[in-house]
Scaffold this active site. Structure first.
Site, PDB file in Angstrom:
ATOM      1  N   HIS A   1       0.885  -1.168   0.000  1.00 13.55           N
ATOM      2  CA  HIS A   1       0.000   0.000   0.000  1.00 13.55           C
ATOM      3  C   HIS A   1       0.924   1.220   0.000  1.00 13.55           C
ATOM      4  CE1 HIS A   1       0.440  -0.336   4.609  1.00 13.55           C
ATOM      5  NE2 HIS A   1       1.233   0.634   4.210  1.00 13.55           N
TER       6      HIS A   1
ATOM      7  N   HIS B   1      -1.130   4.806   9.860  1.00 11.75           N
ATOM      8  CA  HIS B   1       0.157   5.521   9.786  1.00 11.75           C
ATOM      9  C   HIS B   1       0.036   6.870  10.490  1.00 11.75           C
ATOM     10  CE1 HIS B   1       0.091   2.813   6.282  1.00 11.75           C
ATOM     11  NE2 HIS B   1       1.405   2.835   6.301  1.00 11.75           N
TER      12      HIS B   1
ATOM     13  N   HIS C   1      11.046  -1.123   1.834  1.00 13.82           N
ATOM     14  CA  HIS C   1      11.103   0.336   1.704  1.00 13.82           C
ATOM     15  C   HIS C   1      11.616   0.952   2.994  1.00 13.82           C
ATOM     16  CE1 HIS C   1       7.020  -0.210   3.388  1.00 13.82           C
ATOM     17  NE2 HIS C   1       6.758   1.080   3.422  1.00 13.82           N
TER      18      HIS C   1
ATOM     19  N   GLU D   1       6.536  -3.546   7.907  1.00 13.53           N
ATOM     20  CA  GLU D   1       5.096  -3.733   7.631  1.00 13.53           C
ATOM     21  C   GLU D   1       4.791  -5.176   7.200  1.00 13.53           C
ATOM     22  OE1 GLU D   1       3.651   0.744   6.243  1.00 13.53           O
ATOM     23  OE2 GLU D   1       4.103  -0.725   4.699  1.00 13.53           O
TER      24      GLU D   1
END
Ligand code: DHB
Ligand code: FE
Length: 458
Positions: free
Chosen positions: A182, A229, A363, A410
């Site tokens: 996402h 987040h 990431h 994540e």
């Protein structure tokens, strides 16, 4: 299989569980509003006008007007919330508790001074103790019950009709798991009509199959594991695991304005059932009724469904803290997935449920190391997720951070979805799931995009 509610036969006692909470949500929120002096003043000045502002049932409003706390609890009220109503009337906890016993204020006070009520004969319904009823009841509640008895007769006829028509029965099943990155920029590309641009087209192409597959395999409910987040949860409250039990979840404003995507419709009954079942399996979930959902949830929805006017199924949002350490381990997430499977499969309605794991892949959004991508590690993660998730679940956090970047953590959420599949030995021992789609692409903004669909075969 019904939920374990061993407390139902304790006489004169209502345990405030997820079902009661769902029923009593607005009643308790109304009570909570009386924490403000200005609201107490408005309520006292005109009860009916104040109650009209709250989407409570007529019965709940009648119970409040009658100040009948036993009745209010029957409709989902909890004593700590109802106490705000009592406090507004200037009552003490002793007066409120006593009002539910059928005793006068003086009798109740005397009983407490004499050492309180004895548990003897009051542990199980049917014993001979002094709490076995009848409950104290206002005239308003009695009248209400008489009217209700008439209605119950009519309902019984109707449900016999429905049964005769062969209403479906069975239990809920997890049909498939979906895994997907996402990234907010993916949402922005959707919202601004940029999905066909050269930068984005190859990424969206990887989801063409998925959209078609979703059309053919639309579930009734998606149990969607994602992380908030710093959107709904700030540093005031940091739940490790949180389940959304509300009827609706609006898209959040993450600073750019709310995304123009449909409101997510929840499944309060199934979500409450899962909450109760999973907590009884010793996973301490936070229950959230007031939740706005961020890109972690809405972007995978776009990737799998495109941009419909309404989402075609209900969604239970399930948040995992991966922002502030310590975050839950892969092993804990994997075991939680197994508990969620048990919970879903014990729900008495033949719903098709998908479980999604979102976030990742590699990431890093921060510091001089920002931009880290490890395609080899990511692909190995996908191999192991598909073929040997139990072994993958033992991987420590530090490996995620070193190899997949700080935000690559994540990926632990994917283990919740994988743990809920049929082949995970100590749950169902079913067949290995069928891999129907696998996709990997670099980059989307700062992130490597990974995507897998697994179908349960049994
Ligand atoms: C990006 C990725 C994320 O998972 C996120 O939550 C925010 C930003 C990115 O790649 O830009
Ligand atoms: Fe993220």
């Amino acid at each position: 299989m019904a939920l374990d509610k061993p407390y139902l036969d304790v006489p004169g006692t209502t345990i405030f569980d997820a079902d009661q909470s769902r029923k009593g949500y607005w009643l308790n929120q109304f009570c909570m509003s009386l924490m403000k002096a200005e609201n107490r003043a408005r309520f006292k000045a005109d009860e009916d006008a104040y109650l009209a502002e709250w989407p409570m049932t007529d019965e709940q409003k009648a119970a409040v007007r009658a100040r009948d706390l036993n009745w209010a609890m029957r409709t989902g009220g909890n004593i700590y919330f109802l106490a705000k109503l009592g406090a507004t009337d200037g009552l003490s906890f002793q007066q409120m508790a006593g009002s539910m016993t059928g005793m006068t204020e003086q009798q109740y006070r005397d009983m407490m001074i004499a050492g309180g009520r004895s548990p003897e004969g009051n542990r199980v319904v049917g014993e001979q103790g002094d709490a076995q009823g009848p409950v104290s009841q206002s005239a308003a509640w009695k009248a209400w019950q008489e009217a209700e008895a008439q209605q119950a007769l009519a309902d019984a006829v109707e449900s016999a009709d429905a049964a005769a028509k062969g209403k479906a029965s069975g239990h809920a099943r997890i049909t498939a798991s979906v895994f997907s990155s996402h990234v907010p920029a993916i949402g922005a590309a959707v919202d601004h009509g940029k999905t066909g641009e050269p930068y984005w087209a190859p990424m969206f192409k990887g989801y063409d199959f998925s959209k078609q597959w979703m059309k053919e395999n639309t579930p009734d409910v998606i149990f969607l594991v994602y992380n908030d987040h710093a959107t709904n949860f700030d540093l005031g409250v940091i739940p490790t695991f949180a389940i959304g039990t509300a009827a609706e979840f609006e898209p959040a404003d993450e600073g750019y304005g709310p995304r123009p995507v449909p409101v997510v419709k929840g499944h309060p009954r199934l979500a409450s059932h899962i909450a109760q079942s999973v907590i009884q399996q010793d996973f301490d979930l936070t229950i959230v009724n007031d939740l706005k959902v961020d890109h972690g949830l809405t972007v995978p929805m776009n990737l799998m469904f495109g941009s419909p006017a309404e989402w075609p199924c209900q969604v239970i949002p399930f948040h995992v803290n991966v922002v502030q350490y310590p975050v839950p381990s892969g092993a804990r997430c994997f075991a939680l997935g197994q508990a969620i499977r048990r919970a879903i499969e014990s729900y008495d309605e033949p719903l098709k449920v998908q479980i999604w794991g979102t976030g990742g892949m590699s990431h890093q959004l921060q510091g001089p190391r920002a931009g880290l991508i490890n395609a080899e590690w990511d692909n190995r993660f996908l191999d192991r997720l598909i073929a040997d998730p139990k072994d993958l679940s033992t991987m420590p956090h530090i490996d995620y951070v070193r190899e997949a970047g700080s935000e690559g953590i994540e990926l632990v959420m994917w283990l919740i979805a994988r743990g809920a599949m049929a082949d995970v030995a100590d749950v169902a021992g079913g067949k290995a799931p069928k891999l129907v789609h696998r996709f990997f692409h670099v980059p989307a903004s700062n992130t490597a995009v990974g995507h897998v669909i697994l179908e349960n075969q049994s």
